[in-house]
Design an enzyme around this catalytic site. Structure first.
Site, PDB file in Angstrom:
ATOM      1  N   ARG A  37      -5.612  -1.128  20.592  1.00 55.74           N
ATOM      2  CA  ARG A  37      -5.190  -1.113  19.181  1.00 55.74           C
ATOM      3  C   ARG A  37      -5.844   0.009  18.380  1.00 55.74           C
ATOM      4  O   ARG A  37      -6.126  -0.159  17.193  1.00 55.74           O
ATOM      5  CB  ARG A  37      -5.474  -2.454  18.481  1.00 55.74           C
ATOM      6  N   ARG A  41      -4.012  -1.121  12.107  1.00 58.72           N
ATOM      7  CA  ARG A  41      -4.117  -1.347  10.662  1.00 58.72           C
ATOM      8  C   ARG A  41      -5.488  -1.046  10.078  1.00 58.72           C
ATOM      9  O   ARG A  41      -5.653  -1.003   8.872  1.00 58.72           O
ATOM     10  CB  ARG A  41      -3.743  -2.803  10.339  1.00 58.72           C
ATOM     11  N   ARG A  50       3.172   2.815   7.870  1.00 56.40           N
ATOM     12  CA  ARG A  50       3.909   1.594   8.199  1.00 56.40           C
ATOM     13  C   ARG A  50       4.465   0.875   6.962  1.00 56.40           C
ATOM     14  O   ARG A  50       5.363   0.046   7.074  1.00 56.40           O
ATOM     15  CB  ARG A  50       2.978   0.625   8.947  1.00 56.40           C
ATOM     16  N   ASP A  86       5.068  -2.309  21.228  1.00 57.07           N
ATOM     17  CA  ASP A  86       4.691  -3.723  21.231  1.00 57.07           C
ATOM     18  C   ASP A  86       5.144  -4.346  22.547  1.00 57.07           C
ATOM     19  O   ASP A  86       6.161  -3.931  23.095  1.00 57.07           O
ATOM     20  CB  ASP A  86       5.352  -4.450  20.056  1.00 57.07           C
ATOM     21  N   TYR A 164       5.230 -16.297  25.056  1.00 55.32           N
ATOM     22  CA  TYR A 164       5.766 -15.983  23.725  1.00 55.32           C
ATOM     23  C   TYR A 164       7.212 -16.452  23.587  1.00 55.32           C
ATOM     24  O   TYR A 164       7.615 -16.959  22.538  1.00 55.32           O
ATOM     25  CB  TYR A 164       5.736 -14.466  23.490  1.00 55.32           C
TER      26      TYR A 164
END
Length: 367
Positions: A37, A41, A50, A86, A164
């Site tokens: 990552r 963010r 973004r 992703d 998921y």
């Protein structure tokens, strides 16, 4: 910014191959380092890029993926880039709808509930048609990296994606997905096989597009006990490495190093060492010496600083890195965190981590 280029091949010459050499077990002057990552963010420029765009729309824009991938490299002397994407693009390629819900994370509008729901999935996936945007992002980024560092491609592993698809999002127990393994073992294997086949084509396509290494994320490995891991995760992890390698050979593509990151699967380290991967990623809950003892000398280790260590003062980060390097040894080792960076982390502390790895590993190598 990421300029679109016409020629797909003819990539710039690689200037820093330290990461690839460590992955292949060759000697390196310093220990290479990158962060899971790292395009994320915690960077204000990432949040800015973004801001206006839906998450998966960003994933589908090669230009934005390229920009986000390059951002951390403008700040830190990292030894590898990992393409911004992703793991849930694979279930999307199978025809499932996933949306990013603010404050909640990725959410499937119609998760798999019954075995019959498997019939709704695409049984044959043309990865170029469904995931070509990732390939374009890789090719574009590879050009715009200008040979600075290697580019890593990745995919989620079958069990993690299956969990998921059934849970419909994140879960603390994975009870719905695990209940399938106990109640519908045959259907579970059908789904895992379908996922593995798509993942194999997807990873080969990423190498054809310019990826120089591949990481398989079995992020939900820790929800399985040893027996379930042996039945429902390991065979597919093994198969993916084997099939990707044989397809790369068939298509005369480079045999790139492959990394398996099975979070919390300590019981499986010996098996993973023989699963066909050049590198095993470790989370922060295992002692480096123990991991090395189980995995042996022929596989490179990657990891495993607790991401939360980056909340510590910079001097402390330096001490923790030095200790980590002494425990792993500086060779056949790639420094990383034991999981991804968190959104509220201070970029300067990430810089301190990267710098400490380079400084201390060079020092240890000299003496």
């Amino acid at each position: 910014t990421c300029s679109l280029l016409r020629s797909p091949k003819g990539f710039p010459k690689l200037k820093n191959d330290t990461f690839l050499r460590a992955a292949r077990g060759e000697e390196t002057e310093h220990t290479p380092v990158w962060c899971m990552r790292q395009a994320g963010r915690y960077l204000p420029e990432f949040r800015e890029t973004r801001a206006s765009q839906d998450f998966f729309a960003t994933c589908r824009s090669p230009k934005l993926c390229c920009e986000l991938t390059l951002q951390p490299l403008r700040r830190f002397p990292l030894d590898a880039a990992i393409i911004f994407s992703d793991i849930l693009v694979v279930p999307q390629a199978l025809g499932m709808e996933v949306v990013m819900v603010p404050g909640k994370g990725p959410t499937f509008t119609e998760p798999l509930k019954e075995v019959e729901d498997l019939l709704k999935l695409r049984q044959k996936v043309d990865v170029t048609a469904e995931l070509g945007y990732v390939f374009q992002a890789i090719t574009l980024t590879r050009h715009n990296l200008e040979g600075k560092v290697p580019l890593i491609g990745f995919s989620g592993a079958p069990w993690t994606l299956m969990s998921y698809m059934i849970e419909g999002g994140g879960s603390t127990t994975m009870a719905k997905a695990k209940s399938w393994l106990y109640r519908h073992p045959e259907a579970s294997h059908r789904l895992l096989r379908l996922l593995a086949d798509v993942i194999i084509d997807y990873l080969v396509g990423q190498v054809a597009a310019g990826a120089q290494a591949l990481q398989l994320f079995e992020s939900h490995a820790g929800h399985l006990g040893p027996e379930q891991f042996q039945d429902f995760a390991l065979p597919y992890i093994r198969d993916i490495a084997q099939a990707v390698k044989s397809k790369l050979k068939e298509e005369a593509l480079p045999l790139v190093p492959m990394i398996i990151f099975a979070k919390d699967a300590h019981h499986a380290l010996r098996d993973l060492a023989h699963a066909g991967y050049e590198v095993i990623g470790l989370d922060w809950t295992i002692r480096p010496q123990e991991a090395r003892a189980q995995i042996g000398k022929d596989v490179t280790l990657q990891g495993n600083l607790d991401p939360c260590a980056l909340y510590a003062p910079k001097e402390k980060i330096g001490e923790l890195v030095k200790k980590m390097l002494e425990s792993f040894g500086t060779q056949r080792y790639i420094a990383n965190l034991g999981h991804g960076l968190y959104p509220d982390m201070n970029p300067e502390h990430v810089g301190a981590f990267v710098e400490a790895v380079h400084t201390h590993s060079r020092h240890i190598n000299k003496h």
